[in-house]
Scaffold this motif. Sequence first.
Motif, mmCIF file in Angstrom:
data_model
loop_
_atom_site.group_PDB
_atom_site.id
_atom_site.type_symbol
_atom_site.label_atom_id
_atom_site.label_comp_id
_atom_site.label_asym_id
_atom_site.label_seq_id
_atom_site.Cartn_x
_atom_site.Cartn_y
_atom_site.Cartn_z
ATOM 1 N N VAL A 388 0.859 -1.183 0.000
ATOM 2 C CA VAL A 388 0.000 0.000 0.000
ATOM 3 C C VAL A 388 0.894 1.231 0.000
ATOM 4 O O VAL A 388 1.889 1.285 0.734
ATOM 5 C CB VAL A 388 -0.937 0.020 1.224
ATOM 6 C CG1 VAL A 388 -1.778 1.295 1.233
ATOM 7 C CG2 VAL A 388 -1.841 -1.205 1.232
ATOM 8 N N TYR A 389 0.542 2.215 -0.830
ATOM 9 C CA TYR A 389 1.344 3.426 -0.973
ATOM 10 C C TYR A 389 0.463 4.660 -0.794
ATOM 11 O O TYR A 389 -0.701 4.667 -1.205
ATOM 12 C CB TYR A 389 1.984 3.491 -2.368
ATOM 13 C CG TYR A 389 2.774 2.266 -2.750
ATOM 14 C CD1 TYR A 389 4.137 2.189 -2.513
ATOM 15 C CD2 TYR A 389 2.143 1.174 -3.358
ATOM 16 C CE1 TYR A 389 4.866 1.056 -2.869
ATOM 17 C CE2 TYR A 389 2.861 0.040 -3.713
ATOM 18 C CZ TYR A 389 4.220 -0.008 -3.466
ATOM 19 O OH TYR A 389 4.928 -1.133 -3.818
ATOM 20 N N ASP A 390 1.023 5.712 -0.210
ATOM 21 C CA ASP A 390 0.343 7.006 -0.199
ATOM 22 C C ASP A 390 0.406 7.602 -1.599
ATOM 23 O O ASP A 390 1.436 7.517 -2.278
ATOM 24 C CB ASP A 390 1.010 7.964 0.790
ATOM 25 C CG ASP A 390 0.697 7.602 2.233
ATOM 26 O OD1 ASP A 390 -0.427 7.139 2.490
ATOM 27 O OD2 ASP A 390 1.579 7.779 3.096
ATOM 28 N N ALA A 391 -0.691 8.216 -2.020
ATOM 29 C CA ALA A 391 -0.744 8.880 -3.325
ATOM 30 C C ALA A 391 -0.933 10.372 -3.080
ATOM 31 O O ALA A 391 -2.058 10.875 -3.019
ATOM 32 C CB ALA A 391 -1.878 8.315 -4.171
ATOM 33 N N ASN A 392 0.174 11.072 -2.907
ATOM 34 C CA ASN A 392 0.114 12.485 -2.550
ATOM 35 C C ASN A 392 -0.373 13.333 -3.719
ATOM 36 O O ASN A 392 -0.098 13.034 -4.886
ATOM 37 C CB ASN A 392 1.491 12.968 -2.091
ATOM 38 C CG ASN A 392 1.956 12.245 -0.840
ATOM 39 O OD1 ASN A 392 1.162 11.999 0.065
ATOM 40 N ND2 ASN A 392 3.228 11.895 -0.782
ATOM 41 N N THR A 393 -1.055 14.399 -3.392
ATOM 42 C CA THR A 393 -1.598 15.296 -4.406
ATOM 43 C C THR A 393 -0.488 15.886 -5.269
ATOM 44 O O THR A 393 0.520 16.377 -4.754
ATOM 45 C CB THR A 393 -2.379 16.435 -3.731
ATOM 46 O OG1 THR A 393 -3.478 15.875 -3.009
ATOM 47 C CG2 THR A 393 -2.896 17.423 -4.757
ATOM 48 N N GLY A 394 -0.674 15.826 -6.587
ATOM 49 C CA GLY A 394 0.236 16.486 -7.506
ATOM 50 C C GLY A 394 1.586 15.828 -7.677
ATOM 51 O O GLY A 394 2.479 16.404 -8.290
ATOM 52 N N VAL A 395 1.764 14.629 -7.137
ATOM 53 C CA VAL A 395 3.040 13.917 -7.254
ATOM 54 C C VAL A 395 2.779 12.575 -7.925
ATOM 55 O O VAL A 395 1.923 11.811 -7.486
ATOM 56 C CB VAL A 395 3.696 13.696 -5.877
ATOM 57 C CG1 VAL A 395 4.998 12.922 -6.028
ATOM 58 C CG2 VAL A 395 3.935 15.025 -5.178
ATOM 59 N N SER A 396 3.514 12.300 -8.974
ATOM 60 C CA SER A 396 3.331 11.039 -9.679
ATOM 61 C C SER A 396 3.871 9.887 -8.838
ATOM 62 O O SER A 396 4.999 9.931 -8.350
ATOM 63 C CB SER A 396 4.055 11.088 -11.025
ATOM 64 O OG SER A 396 3.871 9.879 -11.723
ATOM 65 N N LEU A 397 3.054 8.877 -8.654
ATOM 66 C CA LEU A 397 3.460 7.668 -7.942
ATOM 67 C C LEU A 397 3.837 6.621 -8.977
ATOM 68 O O LEU A 397 3.028 6.255 -9.833
ATOM 69 C CB LEU A 397 2.309 7.166 -7.067
ATOM 70 C CG LEU A 397 2.522 5.838 -6.332
ATOM 71 C CD1 LEU A 397 3.665 5.948 -5.335
ATOM 72 C CD2 LEU A 397 1.235 5.412 -5.627
ATOM 73 N N LEU A 398 5.070 6.157 -8.910
ATOM 74 C CA LEU A 398 5.586 5.213 -9.891
ATOM 75 C C LEU A 398 5.700 3.833 -9.255
ATOM 76 O O LEU A 398 6.381 3.662 -8.245
ATOM 77 C CB LEU A 398 6.953 5.678 -10.384
ATOM 78 C CG LEU A 398 7.478 5.050 -11.673
ATOM 79 C CD1 LEU A 398 6.621 5.469 -12.854
ATOM 80 C CD2 LEU A 398 8.925 5.469 -11.894
ATOM 81 N N LEU A 399 5.030 2.854 -9.833
ATOM 82 C CA LEU A 399 5.028 1.490 -9.322
ATOM 83 C C LEU A 399 5.587 0.567 -10.394
ATOM 84 O O LEU A 399 5.286 0.733 -11.580
ATOM 85 C CB LEU A 399 3.604 1.055 -8.965
ATOM 86 C CG LEU A 399 2.824 1.995 -8.034
ATOM 87 C CD1 LEU A 399 1.363 1.587 -7.976
ATOM 88 C CD2 LEU A 399 3.434 1.988 -6.647
ATOM 89 N N SER A 400 6.399 -0.394 -10.004
ATOM 90 C CA SER A 400 6.973 -1.301 -10.995
ATOM 91 C C SER A 400 6.882 -2.742 -10.512
ATOM 92 O O SER A 400 6.993 -3.022 -9.316
ATOM 93 C CB SER A 400 8.429 -0.937 -11.286
ATOM 94 O OG SER A 400 9.235 -1.134 -10.149
#
Length: 537
Positions: A388-400
């Motif tokens: 589980v990851y935080d998805a902060n406003t305006g910041v791209s969350l990169l998952l691989s």
Amino acid sequence: MKALVFITTFLIFAVGPVRACNTADLVAGLSAADQSGLKVRIGRPSSQYNWITPDNRFVIHYDMTGNRAVYHANEDINPADGIPDYVNRTADYLEAAYDSLVLNLGFDPPPFDGMQGGDYRYDVYLTDNLGLTTPEDPSYQYPGRPAYTSYIEVGYDMRYPTRYGDDPNPFLKVSIAHEYFHAIEFAYRVYSSDFTFWWFEACANWAEERVFTDVNDVYYSLPTYLSNPHHSLYQTSGQFTYGAWLFPEYLDERFGSDLLVSCWLKFARYDFSINAIMNAFQDIGADLNNEYCQHVIWNYFAGDSNSFYREGANFGASVFEARTHIIFPVNWSQAPITLENMSSSYISFGRNDEDKSTLIIEYYNTTTDRQAVGLAVIRPGIPVQYSVYDANTGVSLLLSVSMFGREDKVVLMPIWLYETNPKEEYSTYLYRAYLRDTLNTAVDEGKSPITDYSLDSTYPNPFNGAVSISFDAPGSKPYTMRIYDIIGRTISERGGISNEGLNTITWQPPADLASGVLFYVIDFGQKRLDGKMSLLK
């Protein structure tokens, strides 16, 4: 002066019952009247007979003749004691509910009602209501709580042909457990500031399963809950609230029933259920939102052999997948379904070829809402991996996900978390996905260490809603990104700190920015990366 309150009830028909519990409708009607300053008292049903149960805790009121005569009123075999067997079974199931919920789990029993119904014992009426628990008078048996006395009605004939054939006992069992838990709940509170009766119904359904785990009637309520994950846990009414028993079930399986007892003790103090649950978590060093995210992940595997729930493989219901992708790249996409507060969605990724490469998923929270993202990786022959990851406003969350192949499945789970106060709006997001080698870059396996800064991609280009600028960096270093229009005016400026490896900056243009060519510079001080892109509206 008594006020007339319209109360919806559901009666018994030849084809079987439509709904197991009418308590929510009753309390909603009484609450509305109470908020209008009206005092309402619902008269108790009349009956031909009453009988004190062998455990001396209940009085069962019933009819032997007429329209409300109990099922097989003249059947007196087990035991032959002058009482209809149907009434004896009612007593057995009440005793089982009391023993399980009060003696074993530690919930407080319903407050004494004085001499209502004839004496101090708890009153149960066999009527044409399938299930109804009526709050009657404020009680001071539990100091400091807004507790109420109550009485229960269950059906005089609880046959449910489409589920249990001609046998009334399975549905009688679970209805008694359900309504008796409502009576227990009223020992803590009846009226609240909740949007719906969800916590009452969810816990009462959980109690059915806890007391009579062999019946599994609660499974019938799961499809409505699991197929609507984008609906708010605490704001959605109707059959959804019954299927939401999976949330207290999750709490029970993760932490034990003591946490549920604590939640109800807190609910006596905090009149909003989510705040009560949040405070109960804080007492044990846990976090409501973290556990809700885990619940979302558990729900994905309901009805599956990988299920985290004890009986999950037998649920016979599964979640609704909002979108499935097997062709890459997946361009920037809007949320397939907007999220309500404390809700989720499921987006899955698979492959239809024989290659193996790294799956890259970018997630962009386009709102100011507090979001999280669950990611589950399902591979044959090994346990499910999830994070589980935080998805902060305006910041791209990169998952691989490395070595992503034909037999693998990856599930993205966007989640809108609770934010201290209830939210009645909707939340949304953007996402895209690609395989690492579809952008002409090396697959992660065996890739040489990065020794310099370099642009990776600008995608999509041209773009409309949002664009992602990806670059490689050898380590952590502050940078400034500036975007200019064709005459050199600064359109946007933002700072950041690079990570070692692949980095992605997602940018959304201002709503009033016209179509045209744009230029960007990512400035690391001694090193600059620059490129251009086209905005098409």
